[in-house]
Design a protein around this motif. Structure first.
Motif, PDB file in Angstrom:
ATOM      1  N   LEU A  11      28.827  63.560  38.397  1.00 14.00           N
ATOM      2  CA  LEU A  11      29.255  63.239  37.034  1.00 14.00           C
ATOM      3  C   LEU A  11      30.273  62.098  37.027  1.00 14.00           C
ATOM      4  N   VAL A  12      31.149  62.077  38.029  1.00 12.95           N
ATOM      5  CA  VAL A  12      32.121  60.988  38.147  1.00 12.95           C
ATOM      6  C   VAL A  12      31.400  59.672  38.431  1.00 12.95           C
ATOM      7  N   ALA A  13      30.398  59.722  39.304  1.00  6.65           N
ATOM      8  CA  ALA A  13      29.621  58.509  39.586  1.00  6.65           C
ATOM      9  C   ALA A  13      28.896  58.034  38.327  1.00  6.65           C
ATOM     10  N   LEU A  14      28.350  58.955  37.556  1.00  3.88           N
ATOM     11  CA  LEU A  14      27.697  58.610  36.297  1.00  3.88           C
ATOM     12  C   LEU A  14      28.694  57.998  35.321  1.00  3.88           C
ATOM     13  N   SER A  15      29.894  58.555  35.271  1.00  6.70           N
ATOM     14  CA  SER A  15      30.937  58.008  34.401  1.00  6.70           C
ATOM     15  C   SER A  15      31.280  56.576  34.806  1.00  6.70           C
ATOM     16  N   GLY A  16      31.378  56.333  36.108  1.00  7.22           N
ATOM     17  CA  GLY A  16      31.648  54.976  36.577  1.00  7.22           C
ATOM     18  C   GLY A  16      30.542  54.013  36.184  1.00  7.22           C
ATOM     19  N   ALA A  17      29.292  54.455  36.318  1.00  8.19           N
ATOM     20  CA  ALA A  17      28.162  53.604  35.945  1.00  8.19           C
ATOM     21  C   ALA A  17      28.169  53.322  34.445  1.00  8.19           C
ATOM     22  N   ILE A  18      28.439  54.337  33.646  1.00 12.09           N
ATOM     23  CA  ILE A  18      28.507  54.142  32.188  1.00 12.09           C
ATOM     24  C   ILE A  18      29.619  53.170  31.836  1.00 12.09           C
ATOM     25  N   THR A  19      30.741  53.284  32.515  1.00 13.66           N
ATOM     26  CA  THR A  19      31.865  52.383  32.269  1.00 13.66           C
ATOM     27  C   THR A  19      31.447  50.930  32.480  1.00 13.66           C
ATOM     28  N   VAL A  20      30.770  50.670  33.571  1.00  9.84           N
ATOM     29  CA  VAL A  20      30.337  49.302  33.868  1.00  9.84           C
ATOM     30  C   VAL A  20      29.297  48.836  32.853  1.00  9.84           C
ATOM     31  N   MET A  21      28.341  49.695  32.527  1.00 12.60           N
ATOM     32  CA  MET A  21      27.287  49.299  31.586  1.00 12.60           C
ATOM     33  C   MET A  21      27.843  49.003  30.196  1.00 12.60           C
ATOM     34  N   VAL A  22      28.692  49.892  29.692  1.00  8.76           N
ATOM     35  CA  VAL A  22      29.255  49.671  28.356  1.00  8.76           C
ATOM     36  C   VAL A  22      30.191  48.466  28.376  1.00  8.76           C
ATOM     37  N   GLY A  23      30.966  48.326  29.435  1.00  9.84           N
ATOM     38  CA  GLY A  23      31.857  47.179  29.543  1.00  9.84           C
ATOM     39  C   GLY A  23      31.097  45.865  29.555  1.00  9.84           C
ATOM     40  N   ALA A  24      30.002  45.830  30.298  1.00  8.66           N
ATOM     41  CA  ALA A  24      29.190  44.613  30.340  1.00  8.66           C
ATOM     42  C   ALA A  24      28.567  44.322  28.978  1.00  8.66           C
ATOM     43  N   TYR A  25      28.082  45.347  28.322  1.00  8.24           N
ATOM     44  CA  TYR A  25      27.490  45.152  27.002  1.00  8.24           C
ATOM     45  C   TYR A  25      28.540  44.689  25.995  1.00  8.24           C
TER      46      TYR A  25
END
Length: 125
Positions: A11-25
């Protein structure tokens, strides 16, 4: 590593991935669709999610290395807080949804997580 720890790490890894994706968007595509204020809101959500993702990782490592007790409460509160706080900001910015009271409740959960971390540290032998 126990099954519950593996799930939390995933879940932490998923949170990190979401952070990068939303930040990039937010940095590259969101400004064409919404106001600067909503882009800023999404960036705020990303910032808070990133810091709390790192905080959860630190607590998990502390638990593993030092046998830190009481780690479950701050991790759970931060996780719920990230969903409420950051998630509501993302919903406002990207889906034009009014999250209402969800954002401050999420923020309160983030604060509660930090306070529970302090309590856990004080109670640790």
């Amino acid at each position: 590593m126990q099954r519950s720890e593996r799930i939390i790490w995933c879940l932490v890894a998923l949170s990190g991935a979401i952070t990068v994706m939303v930040g990039a968007y937010a940095a590259h595509g969101l400004a064409a669709r919404v106001s600067a204020e909503l882009v800023h809101a999404a960036e705020t959500g990303v910032r808070y999610q990133a810091w709390h993702t790192l905080a959860i990782m630190a607590v998990l490592v502390g638990q593993r290395v030092f046998g830190f007790k009481g780690w479950q409460w701050p991790v759970a509160l931060w996780g719920l807080g990230m969903v409420g706080f950051s998630g509501s900001l993302y919903a406002m910015a990207m889906a034009d949804l009014n999250a209402g009271i969800v954002t401050p409740i999420g923020g309160a959960l983030l604060i509660a997580g930090w306070l529970m971390l302090a309590v856990a540290v004080i109670r640790s032998p």
